[in-house]
Each structure stands twice: as C-alpha cells, then as structure tokens.
Design a protein around this motif. Sequence first.
Motif, PDB file in Angstrom:
ATOM      1  N   LEU A 166       0.820  -1.205   0.000  1.00 19.42           N
ATOM      2  CA  LEU A 166       0.000   0.000   0.000  1.00 19.42           C
ATOM      3  C   LEU A 166       0.859   1.263   0.000  1.00 19.42           C
ATOM      4  CD1 LEU A 166      -2.909  -0.992   2.433  1.00 19.42           C
ATOM      5  CD2 LEU A 166      -2.892  -0.982  -0.070  1.00 19.42           C
ATOM      6  N   THR A 167       2.011   1.216   0.647  1.00 20.18           N
ATOM      7  CA  THR A 167       2.917   2.361   0.615  1.00 20.18           C
ATOM      8  C   THR A 167       3.424   2.600  -0.799  1.00 20.18           C
ATOM      9  OG1 THR A 167       3.614   2.045   2.912  1.00 20.18           O
ATOM     10  CG2 THR A 167       5.095   3.293   1.489  1.00 20.18           C
ATOM     11  N   ARG A 168       3.747   1.529  -1.511  1.00 22.56           N
ATOM     12  CA  ARG A 168       4.176   1.675  -2.904  1.00 22.56           C
ATOM     13  C   ARG A 168       3.075   2.300  -3.747  1.00 22.56           C
ATOM     14  NH1 ARG A 168       6.824  -3.692  -5.371  1.00 22.56           N
ATOM     15  NH2 ARG A 168       6.849  -2.292  -7.181  1.00 22.56           N
ATOM     16  N   LEU A 169       1.840   1.841  -3.537  1.00 18.98           N
ATOM     17  CA  LEU A 169       0.731   2.371  -4.313  1.00 18.98           C
ATOM     18  C   LEU A 169       0.430   3.815  -3.918  1.00 18.98           C
ATOM     19  CD1 LEU A 169      -1.316   1.731  -6.492  1.00 18.98           C
ATOM     20  CD2 LEU A 169      -2.818   0.741  -4.747  1.00 18.98           C
ATOM     21  N   GLU A 170       0.539   4.141  -2.647  1.00 24.34           N
ATOM     22  CA  GLU A 170       0.344   5.519  -2.202  1.00 24.34           C
ATOM     23  C   GLU A 170       1.345   6.453  -2.877  1.00 24.34           C
ATOM     24  OE1 GLU A 170       0.764   5.156   1.975  1.00 24.34           O
ATOM     25  OE2 GLU A 170      -1.291   4.449   2.317  1.00 24.34           O
ATOM     26  N   ARG A 171       2.586   6.011  -2.982  1.00 28.17           N
ATOM     27  CA  ARG A 171       3.611   6.834  -3.635  1.00 28.17           C
ATOM     28  C   ARG A 171       3.309   7.002  -5.124  1.00 28.17           C
ATOM     29  NH1 ARG A 171       8.728   3.800  -0.722  1.00 28.17           N
ATOM     30  NH2 ARG A 171       8.607   4.878   1.282  1.00 28.17           N
ATOM     31  N   GLN A 172       2.787   5.946  -5.726  1.00 24.86           N
ATOM     32  CA  GLN A 172       2.414   6.049  -7.138  1.00 24.86           C
ATOM     33  C   GLN A 172       1.299   7.065  -7.326  1.00 24.86           C
ATOM     34  OE1 GLN A 172       1.402   2.284  -9.009  1.00 24.86           O
ATOM     35  NE2 GLN A 172       0.253   3.296 -10.631  1.00 24.86           N
ATOM     36  N   VAL A 173       0.287   7.016  -6.470  1.00 23.43           N
ATOM     37  CA  VAL A 173      -0.827   7.960  -6.564  1.00 23.43           C
ATOM     38  C   VAL A 173      -0.330   9.385  -6.346  1.00 23.43           C
ATOM     39  CG1 VAL A 173      -2.986   8.687  -5.481  1.00 23.43           C
ATOM     40  CG2 VAL A 173      -2.560   6.255  -5.902  1.00 23.43           C
ATOM     41  N   ALA A 174       0.522   9.570  -5.322  1.00 26.26           N
ATOM     42  CA  ALA A 174       1.034  10.907  -5.031  1.00 26.26           C
ATOM     43  C   ALA A 174       1.911  11.431  -6.161  1.00 26.26           C
ATOM     44  CB  ALA A 174       1.827  10.881  -3.726  1.00 26.26           C
ATOM     45  N   GLY A 175       2.656  10.540  -6.798  1.00 26.93           N
ATOM     46  CA  GLY A 175       3.586  10.970  -7.836  1.00 26.93           C
ATOM     47  C   GLY A 175       2.972  11.167  -9.198  1.00 26.93           C
ATOM     48  N   THR A 176       1.820  10.527  -9.452  1.00 26.98           N
ATOM     49  CA  THR A 176       1.222  10.601 -10.786  1.00 26.98           C
ATOM     50  C   THR A 176      -0.176  11.197 -10.797  1.00 26.98           C
ATOM     51  OG1 THR A 176       0.215   8.382 -10.658  1.00 26.98           O
ATOM     52  CG2 THR A 176       2.496   8.523 -11.450  1.00 26.98           C
ATOM     53  N   GLY A 177      -0.885  11.137  -9.663  1.00 29.55           N
ATOM     54  CA  GLY A 177      -2.268  11.600  -9.642  1.00 29.55           C
ATOM     55  C   GLY A 177      -3.196  10.716 -10.441  1.00 29.55           C
ATOM     56  N   ASP A 178      -2.768   9.487 -10.727  1.00 31.60           N
ATOM     57  CA  ASP A 178      -3.549   8.584 -11.565  1.00 31.60           C
ATOM     58  C   ASP A 178      -4.841   8.181 -10.856  1.00 31.60           C
ATOM     59  OD1 ASP A 178      -4.138   5.512 -12.423  1.00 31.60           O
ATOM     60  OD2 ASP A 178      -3.228   6.603 -14.094  1.00 31.60           O
ATOM     61  N   ARG A 179      -5.979   8.403 -11.527  1.00 29.06           N
ATOM     62  CA  ARG A 179      -7.284   8.144 -10.910  1.00 29.06           C
ATOM     63  C   ARG A 179      -7.514   6.651 -10.689  1.00 29.06           C
ATOM     64  NH1 ARG A 179     -12.359  10.938 -13.624  1.00 29.06           N
ATOM     65  NH2 ARG A 179     -11.120  12.720 -12.947  1.00 29.06           N
ATOM     66  N   LEU A 195      -2.477  -3.190   9.182  1.00 28.67           N
ATOM     67  CA  LEU A 195      -1.286  -2.547   8.639  1.00 28.67           C
ATOM     68  C   LEU A 195      -0.220  -2.522   9.723  1.00 28.67           C
ATOM     69  CD1 LEU A 195      -2.722   0.538   6.722  1.00 28.67           C
ATOM     70  CD2 LEU A 195      -1.697  -1.487   5.713  1.00 28.67           C
ATOM     71  N   ASP A 196       0.948  -3.012   9.400  1.00 26.72           N
ATOM     72  CA  ASP A 196       2.046  -3.017  10.347  1.00 26.72           C
ATOM     73  C   ASP A 196       3.162  -2.159   9.768  1.00 26.72           C
ATOM     74  OD1 ASP A 196       3.728  -3.522  12.395  1.00 26.72           O
ATOM     75  OD2 ASP A 196       4.044  -5.644  11.981  1.00 26.72           O
ATOM     76  N   ARG A 197       2.929  -0.830   9.783  1.00 29.16           N
ATOM     77  CA  ARG A 197       3.904   0.086   9.188  1.00 29.16           C
ATOM     78  C   ARG A 197       5.115   0.305  10.092  1.00 29.16           C
ATOM     79  NH1 ARG A 197       1.643   2.793   4.728  1.00 29.16           N
ATOM     80  NH2 ARG A 197      -0.629   2.814   4.650  1.00 29.16           N
ATOM     81  N   GLU A 198       5.010  -0.096  11.340  1.00 31.95           N
ATOM     82  CA  GLU A 198       6.090   0.170  12.278  1.00 31.95           C
ATOM     83  C   GLU A 198       6.724  -1.123  12.784  1.00 31.95           C
ATOM     84  OE1 GLU A 198       4.538   2.644  15.327  1.00 31.95           O
ATOM     85  OE2 GLU A 198       4.076   4.304  13.980  1.00 31.95           O
ATOM     86  N   ALA A 199       6.650  -2.169  11.976  1.00 29.41           N
ATOM     87  CA  ALA A 199       7.278  -3.430  12.376  1.00 29.41           C
ATOM     88  C   ALA A 199       8.772  -3.208  12.573  1.00 29.41           C
ATOM     89  CB  ALA A 199       7.046  -4.489  11.304  1.00 29.41           C
ATOM     90  N   GLU A 200       9.272  -3.666  13.706  1.00 29.97           N
ATOM     91  CA  GLU A 200      10.683  -3.470  14.016  1.00 29.97           C
ATOM     92  C   GLU A 200      11.539  -4.394  13.159  1.00 29.97           C
ATOM     93  OE1 GLU A 200      12.473  -1.496  15.943  1.00 29.97           O
ATOM     94  OE2 GLU A 200      10.705  -0.318  16.461  1.00 29.97           O
ATOM     95  N   PRO A 201      12.402  -3.836  12.292  1.00 30.82           N
ATOM     96  CA  PRO A 201      13.281  -4.689  11.506  1.00 30.82           C
ATOM     97  C   PRO A 201      14.351  -5.322  12.380  1.00 30.82           C
ATOM     98  CG  PRO A 201      13.870  -2.401  11.186  1.00 30.82           C
ATOM     99  CD  PRO A 201      12.620  -2.416  12.032  1.00 30.82           C
ATOM    100  N   GLN A 202      14.748  -6.518  12.009  1.00 33.56           N
ATOM    101  CA  GLN A 202      15.839  -7.184  12.686  1.00 33.56           C
ATOM    102  C   GLN A 202      17.160  -6.678  12.120  1.00 33.56           C
ATOM    103  OE1 GLN A 202      15.230  -9.251  15.346  1.00 33.56           O
ATOM    104  NE2 GLN A 202      13.153  -8.477  14.987  1.00 33.56           N
TER     105      GLN A 202
END
Length: 258
Positions: A166-179, A195-202
């Motif tokens: 979803l983060t990848r898709l959010e960046r695509q929407v923000a960068g292109t404005g594609d409907r 959504l686990d956006r703050e998962a602690e990386p090892q």
Amino acid sequence: MTRRPAVGELLRGWRERRRLTQLSLSLQADVSARHLSFIETGRSRPTSEMILRLCDELDVPLRERNALLLAGGYAPAFPDHGLDDPSLDAVRSALRQVLEGHEPHPAVVIDKNWNLVEANSGLALFADSVEPSLLEPPINVLRLSLHPGGMAPRVVNLGEWRAHLLTRLERQVAGTGDRAAAELLAELTAYPGGLDREAEPQPHDVVVPLRYRHQEHELSFLSMTAVFGTPLDVTVAELAIESFYPADAATAKFLRSL
C-alpha cells in the motif's frame, strides 16, 4: 460541457506534485521564472520543445507527456503500440526470456495499473487455492495479493506485507495523480488484514520479505522490480517485471524441488 484544463494548468499541477517552486523549476529547466509564470497562467503559449523540456525536469510519464502536448495543440511525441504490435517483437521476446530464465521462481510482467500482462509457471505457487474470480482477466496482482479470497490468508506477515504494497501504491498515486491507481488504493485499503507500518526490523533485515504459507511449508521471498531503461513507447514505459527470489535456504531448496 466540462472544460479541459489548459497546458499551463497541467504543467503547474505537475510542478506542485513534485513540490517545486516556479523559481526552482525555472533554474532546472534554464528558463526565466517570468516566462514559466506566463506559461502556467496561459499568458504565453509554450512550444512543443518547451513542454518536453519541462516534462523532463518534472519526470512526467510518457503517456502524460503526450496529453500535455495535445493540450498545447501539438501532436503526441511518443508512440503507443499494443504489446502484440510487430514493432514490439523484441520487447516481448526479452520479457519472455526474463520470465522463463527466472523459473522456478515466480515472476510477472505488470502494467501501470498492476494488471498482469504475462507470467511464468512459478506464479502457480501463489495462485493456488485463490477464488477463481480473482484469476479472471484482467488479473490485478495487488488485488490477488491482498484480497481475503486471494493470497492474503496464506501470507504469514500480512500486516507488514500490506503496509509495503500500500505504501508503494500511495507513492504512485502521489507521484502521478492517476485516478485508476487512487481507486485501486481505496479498494485495497478497505480489505481486512491490518497494517504493520512500524514493524521493528531485525539487524539482518535489508528488505521486506513475503512470508507465504504453501501447504506445510512456510516460504520466504524477496521481490525485485525491473523496468526498461530507455523506453520511447508509452506501452513499454508502463511495463515492469516483478521477480521473486528465495530469501532463505529452505525456500531455495523447496523451489529447486518443483
């Protein structure tokens, strides 16, 4: 009747999307800030060369560059052939070589809307036991991944994987404005799974893995995206190869056994 935006309005939209001031863009494009202001407000009609120069600085996709040229009263500069067009024979051949050479690891070719264009036999690993409706063309690989009737129930780290996609898709929407991308994002965000956006990386983690349960096996994959380096055709510019590699020895051993 809906008024079509003028080329200056469209250029201003791309500048604002890239978070650039008129001054910073004018310096990058080697054009006066006054002239750029006149273009954006419609007081000056840009040449086709100026439109393309600004598009270069704004990193505008080829399809939208054609739209900007049309809005300015010029012919499109970039061809838009279907993938089955004879002129793209070499492109199709290259894609198939990559897909076949990647087996038994899964790999897919997708378009800008994440619809499946082509895949190798490894995709069967992910498509097993999903709802048949999700495999009806056009197959959207993000929907296939996150839909509760798709891969989602077998993704062990679903919250982390959902956040990654979803983060990848959010960046695509923000960068292109594609409907279409925005509509897909709204649909996928409504799916269950958290959504686990703050998962602690090892300490040893370098990328987000896909941990997938297949029968009695828990498989772990790394994904990599590849695009054509110098596309001059709209269709080619919008293609990407998503390849999956084993992230551990057990997954590599299992894939070799297929």
